[in-house]
Design an enzyme around this catalytic site. Sequence first.
Site, PDB file in Angstrom:
ATOM      1  NE  ARG A   1     -46.466  17.810  28.565  1.00 28.92           N
ATOM      2  CZ  ARG A   1     -45.506  18.173  27.860  1.00 28.92           C
ATOM      3  NH1 ARG A   1     -44.389  17.264  27.798  1.00 28.92           N
ATOM      4  NH2 ARG A   1     -45.458  19.297  27.478  1.00 28.92           N
TER       5      ARG A   1
ATOM      6  CE  LYS B   1     -49.169  25.623  29.670  1.00 28.97           C
ATOM      7  NZ  LYS B   1     -48.742  24.866  28.525  1.00 28.97           N
TER       8      LYS B   1
ATOM      9  CD  GLN C   1     -58.060  29.729  23.369  1.00 29.34           C
ATOM     10  OE1 GLN C   1     -57.356  29.735  24.197  1.00 29.34           O
ATOM     11  NE2 GLN C   1     -58.258  29.226  21.954  1.00 29.34           N
TER      12      GLN C   1
ATOM     13  CD  GLU D   1     -46.628  23.685  14.405  1.00 26.53           C
ATOM     14  OE1 GLU D   1     -46.457  22.853  15.010  1.00 26.53           O
ATOM     15  OE2 GLU D   1     -46.964  24.787  14.049  1.00 26.53           O
TER      16      GLU D   1
ATOM     17  CG  ASN E   1     -28.912  47.771  72.499  1.00 21.94           C
ATOM     18  OD1 ASN E   1     -27.968  47.406  71.692  1.00 21.94           O
ATOM     19  ND2 ASN E   1     -29.248  47.147  73.516  1.00 21.94           N
TER      20      ASN E   1
ATOM     21  CB  SER F   1     -31.830  41.069  78.022  1.00 21.64           C
ATOM     22  OG  SER F   1     -30.793  41.291  77.309  1.00 21.64           O
TER      23      SER F   1
END
Length: 448
Positions: free
Chosen positions: A15, A22, A75, A152, A357, A385
């Site tokens: 889904r 998932k 599994q 269930e 700086n 700069s």
Amino acid sequence: MATALIILAAGQGTRMNSDLPKVLHRLAGAPVLVHAMTTGASLEPERTVIVAGHEAEAVTRAAKAHDDTAEVVIQAEQLGTGHAVAQALPALKGFTGKVIVLYGDTPLIRPETLDALAKSPAGITVLGFTASDPRRYGRLIVAGDRLERIVEYKGATEAERAVRLCNSGVVAVESALLNELVAGLSNDNAAGEYYLTDIVAAARKRGITADIVICDEAETLGVDTRTQLAQAEAAFQARARVEAQDNGVTLTAPETVFFAFDTVVGRDTVIGPNVVFGPGVTVESGAEILPFCHLEGCHISRGARVGPFARLRPGAELAEDVHVGNFVEIKNAILDEGVKVGHLSYLGDAHVGEHTNIGAGTVTCNYDGVSKHRTEIGAHAFIGSDTMLVAPVKVGAGALTATGSVITEDVPDDALAVARSRQVTKSGLARKLFDKMKAAKAKRQKEI
């Protein structure tokens, strides 16, 4: 009592409409599986066994990346939760203690809840919750204060379906008993599966006590769809924000701050709006994170100030009282105490000495297209700069680079480095060039 974990993570999650299992979809910056592993680790288990199936290699990689001591078993066929647990039990051979079965797609269970399960004296303890809408959950059928069986939904009577106490699937069982009960499971049911829930009724027939620990329904949210993933994310963030504030962190707009699963923030830190934490961030007490910052894999020390609109990438280390300003990006760089990087700069693969700086527009040119190279800047230096620091390069303590320089050679301590072409001014040439370009443009347009 010693504990061990079995975490079921074999499902495909159709889904989710995804090629990714998932349990590997991300929640707060980490796979959903990792959340289950993290919560389980709060019990300090002797062993952790992950049951993988769909895309087992990917699940194994994720599990091992988080905890390389975890064991992964396969599994091959998904024949039910009881069958999945049966695959894990050989990995627990010789273990004596409480086994807790968790689900890799259920990420929000609290450590306190697992602790209550682990400490339950009953032979079997099931984690239950009172559902606002029971829907098709399994029901916990009790007699007095004891659990008798789990039913269930599709096999329940109307009276049983009216029960609102539901089964989360999480269970704690003494190890020897779990082996015996799982070995006796049958798949004689409509689905042809081995249900772990059947162990409760089997235990009760033998006179073994079964108990329930009740948790908030929100803890049991499973992630089976994208919508549920979003719900889990929202729940995680809401919880993380409250915990941060309870621990002394100021969030000026809490609903806009997003934490990762492992974010650590010290007390008296102030976090502004629209701040996003990726994995691996630690912020010490008394720091300030201004709005619209993205932080990942970094360490920010006491008194540091970051942002607004700053990005700290993995390997960024900010010492005390460092200032990183707007539109600054730091990656794999160490900034010593009192460093100031005010704005519009990139420092990557660098070490900057204390109280240096860094001027606006400074860039450490760390990548040559093949390899990364480091930039070393000493203490109390001043980088003008728009300085380009072409790594590998060193700028000494107290040194100064002139604005607009391209530094390709090491600069000694206390030296001034000027690396730019001399300005040449041609009087009146600008007007002549503009007139020539305008005439050419007009000619082209006339020809069209």
